[in-house]
Design a protein around this motif. Sequence first.
Motif, PDB file in Angstrom:
ATOM      1  N   PRO A 440       6.346   1.288  12.616  1.00 45.22           N
ATOM      2  CA  PRO A 440       5.953   0.790  12.212  1.00 45.22           C
ATOM      3  C   PRO A 440       6.529   2.459  11.107  1.00 45.22           C
ATOM      4  CG  PRO A 440       4.699   2.297  13.831  1.00 45.22           C
ATOM      5  CD  PRO A 440       5.809   2.005  14.069  1.00 45.22           C
ATOM      6  N   PHE A 441       6.885   2.887   9.423  1.00 43.45           N
ATOM      7  CA  PHE A 441       6.973   3.081   8.370  1.00 43.45           C
ATOM      8  C   PHE A 441       5.855   4.025   8.014  1.00 43.45           C
ATOM      9  CE2 PHE A 441      10.539   0.047   7.957  1.00 43.45           C
ATOM     10  CZ  PHE A 441      11.499   0.616   8.813  1.00 43.45           C
ATOM     11  N   LYS A 442       5.279   5.034   8.143  1.00 42.73           N
ATOM     12  CA  LYS A 442       4.798   5.610   7.146  1.00 42.73           C
ATOM     13  C   LYS A 442       4.972   5.844   6.084  1.00 42.73           C
ATOM     14  CE  LYS A 442       2.939   8.749  11.228  1.00 42.73           C
ATOM     15  NZ  LYS A 442       2.687  10.411  11.715  1.00 42.73           N
ATOM     16  N   LEU A 443       6.173   5.785   5.225  1.00 42.14           N
ATOM     17  CA  LEU A 443       6.780   5.889   3.887  1.00 42.14           C
ATOM     18  C   LEU A 443       7.519   4.576   3.307  1.00 42.14           C
ATOM     19  CD1 LEU A 443       6.918   7.455   0.799  1.00 42.14           C
ATOM     20  CD2 LEU A 443       8.893   8.532   1.777  1.00 42.14           C
ATOM     21  N   ARG A 444       6.887   3.760   2.293  1.00 49.15           N
ATOM     22  CA  ARG A 444       8.205   2.632   2.669  1.00 49.15           C
ATOM     23  C   ARG A 444       8.677   2.417   0.910  1.00 49.15           C
ATOM     24  NH1 ARG A 444       4.084  -1.817   5.531  1.00 49.15           N
ATOM     25  NH2 ARG A 444       3.241  -0.948   7.106  1.00 49.15           N
ATOM     26  N   GLY A 445       9.508   3.146   0.974  1.00 51.39           N
ATOM     27  CA  GLY A 445      10.366   3.367  -0.036  1.00 51.39           C
ATOM     28  C   GLY A 445       9.925   3.023  -1.286  1.00 51.39           C
ATOM     29  N   GLY A 446      10.033   2.590  -3.023  1.00 52.37           N
ATOM     30  CA  GLY A 446       9.200   2.360  -3.737  1.00 52.37           C
ATOM     31  C   GLY A 446       9.531   1.559  -4.595  1.00 52.37           C
ATOM     32  N   ALA A 490      -3.869   0.889   0.009  1.00 52.57           N
ATOM     33  CA  ALA A 490      -5.428   0.705  -0.052  1.00 52.57           C
ATOM     34  C   ALA A 490      -5.544   0.463   1.610  1.00 52.57           C
ATOM     35  CB  ALA A 490      -5.513  -0.365  -0.341  1.00 52.57           C
ATOM     36  N   SER A 491      -4.848   0.244   2.281  1.00 52.45           N
ATOM     37  CA  SER A 491      -4.798   0.395   3.882  1.00 52.45           C
ATOM     38  C   SER A 491      -4.822   1.679   4.452  1.00 52.45           C
ATOM     39  CB  SER A 491      -3.594  -0.555   5.132  1.00 52.45           C
ATOM     40  OG  SER A 491      -2.969  -0.077   4.402  1.00 52.45           O
ATOM     41  N   ARG A 492      -4.339   2.680   4.219  1.00 47.24           N
ATOM     42  CA  ARG A 492      -4.712   3.751   4.011  1.00 47.24           C
ATOM     43  C   ARG A 492      -3.648   3.918   5.233  1.00 47.24           C
ATOM     44  NH1 ARG A 492      -5.984   6.871   0.426  1.00 47.24           N
ATOM     45  NH2 ARG A 492      -6.274   8.831   2.090  1.00 47.24           N
ATOM     46  N   THR A 493      -2.190   3.186   5.769  1.00 46.11           N
ATOM     47  CA  THR A 493      -0.943   3.463   6.787  1.00 46.11           C
ATOM     48  C   THR A 493      -0.289   3.811   5.964  1.00 46.11           C
ATOM     49  OG1 THR A 493      -1.254   0.827   6.499  1.00 46.11           O
ATOM     50  CG2 THR A 493      -3.082   1.584   8.099  1.00 46.11           C
ATOM     51  N   PHE A 494      -0.205   3.945   4.976  1.00 47.46           N
ATOM     52  CA  PHE A 494       1.403   3.807   4.329  1.00 47.46           C
ATOM     53  C   PHE A 494       1.752   4.591   3.497  1.00 47.46           C
ATOM     54  CE2 PHE A 494       1.465  -0.411   3.364  1.00 47.46           C
ATOM     55  CZ  PHE A 494       2.095  -0.920   2.443  1.00 47.46           C
TER      56      PHE A 494
END
Length: 640
Positions: A440-446, A490-494
């Motif tokens: 699972p990605f902690k940073l998902r691009g922009g 908002a999910s505080r996951t990524f």
Amino acid sequence: MIKLRCCMPALAPLMLALPALAGQGVEVADLSLEELSNIKVYSVSKKQERLGDAAASVFVITADDIRRSGASSLGEALRLAPNLQVAQPSGYSFDISARGLNGSNNSVPNKLLVLIDGRSVYSPLFSGVFWDIQEVLLEDVERIEVISGPGGVLWGVNAVNGVISITTRSARATTGGLLAVEGGTRGADASWRQGGATADGAWRVYGKLLDDTHLELASGARVDDQRRHGQVGFRADWERGAERFGLNGNAYRAVAGQPAPGAVSTGGKLALGDVESDGVNLTAHWTHALDDGASVSLQAYLDRTRRDVPPSFSETLDIADFQLLYTAPAIGRHSVVWGANYRRSWDHVTNSTVIAFLPADLVQQWPSVFAQDDIALAENLRLTLGARIERNDYTGKEFLPTVRLAWKPSAAHLFWGGVSRTVRAPSRLDADAFVPGVPPFKLRGGPRVRGEVARVFELGYRGQLAPRLSFSATVFHNQYDHLHTQEVDASRTFAVFDSLMEGSSTGVEMWGSYQALPNWRLSAGLTALRERLTLKPGSNDLAGPGSAGKDPAHQLQLRSSFSLGADQDVDIGVRRVAALANPAVPAYTALDAHFGWRLQRNLELSVTGQNLNGGHAEYGALATRSVIPRSLGVKLVWQW
């Protein structure tokens, strides 16, 4: 939050005492103040014009400036420009910017366009410059034009806060041979060049080898920033009648240690974690002068670079660029330049578990058209109107206009003002980066990233206040919008990259030279800067506004250039740079000195001392930043 940073990596008494040491009547430099104002520059309007007529904040570093400074790299040579901020985080890396925004919490400096003989070295991977691989034979550099301020109309997106154009000498100016060797406490390098000429043309070939040693932290721990670099290249120029044609190419290979958090060195051998780079480029220029005073020119270049940064990623990047430029004949009060540019890249990234650029293979293109009209409203009043439309694959079409007004009440004084809009387009780091490199990605691009916009207002003066005193000053105000941020979902996951910050920068940059004696010149430069960055509604990137802390509030430089006789030069320079706030770096003062002695007409020996008052840090986090030490180097240049 995830934080990314690309792996890119007693004076006054001495000055006053110098006149007593030398005879009179020897010119301090190759060019007088009046001759300096007559230097032809190209970067401001894409046509040759006198420096004294250029309506922009532009500083020219001459070949004589570079020689007398003792600089051994482009980064060191650029410290001579008072309108640049040059910081050195480690032995081979430089963070170079103009008018602030020297990087953010997620990137390196990304608003300065750099050209070498018309070829852009600005990387679309991270919107910056890999300074560790930008090598030229400094003895062949004719001049470096440094524009602080917007250059988008003529040079495109990413020329937001400045343009650096490095121009090498024509092949006809470098016939014969040259051998240069240098050694000192920071390493050693050797270079050679051989050139020749015919009735219609000229050529040269060159080679360069360098071996830089490592630096240390303040604690005394070794930093893995040693570097070995080898480069060869050529240039050929032909001229016949109205036709001029030029061709130049370069190839290089480099191995550099990777400072923490990279791998540990293993006694100078190629260690796991060393950064390997290689590349080859070829640039062709053609110009045809028309009978009516107009001219048409074409430029094309191919550039392949490969960079392996274990354990993070490796990249192979191919770029093809083509430009057409037409300089129209003067029609009444109008002097028009227009052109088109097409740039295409093929990018292949080998991802890792640390970071991924998705998609791994990407083709991008940047087509653009531009025009600029220089209108003579009166004999001493000029209005310049220009615009460029450029498209990129992330944000679509961008409109880059400019309006400039120049008033020249006499031959010795120029007043000018300008209003411009320019943009930095997103890079792959902004839009395509994923951390870690596997889900699972902690940073998902922009996906929401926009182009960073700057609206720039400038007022400037350049002239000779007295026969022996030249002076230039510019005040500017930049309004920024859509500056990049890093937002937590908002999910505080990524987290994702976004464009929810705005701000402004206001400042002044000034410099001048005083010919105290025929054999003694004093120069000084000062910049002052105030930045304010604020988050827009909806942003939770509390670290974003701290990017303003990466720039010094002011910096001052003084130089004394003195000739002890026809064959001996002494140059002393001092720089004072204010503290940085984020991360905290103390203010520092650096004292440099250079002594050059022409043993024979074609043989010169020089000794250069840098940071003679002691080492200092310039940039980066306390735990990993290098100390730039006191150093001494000896150089011998033989020409035949």
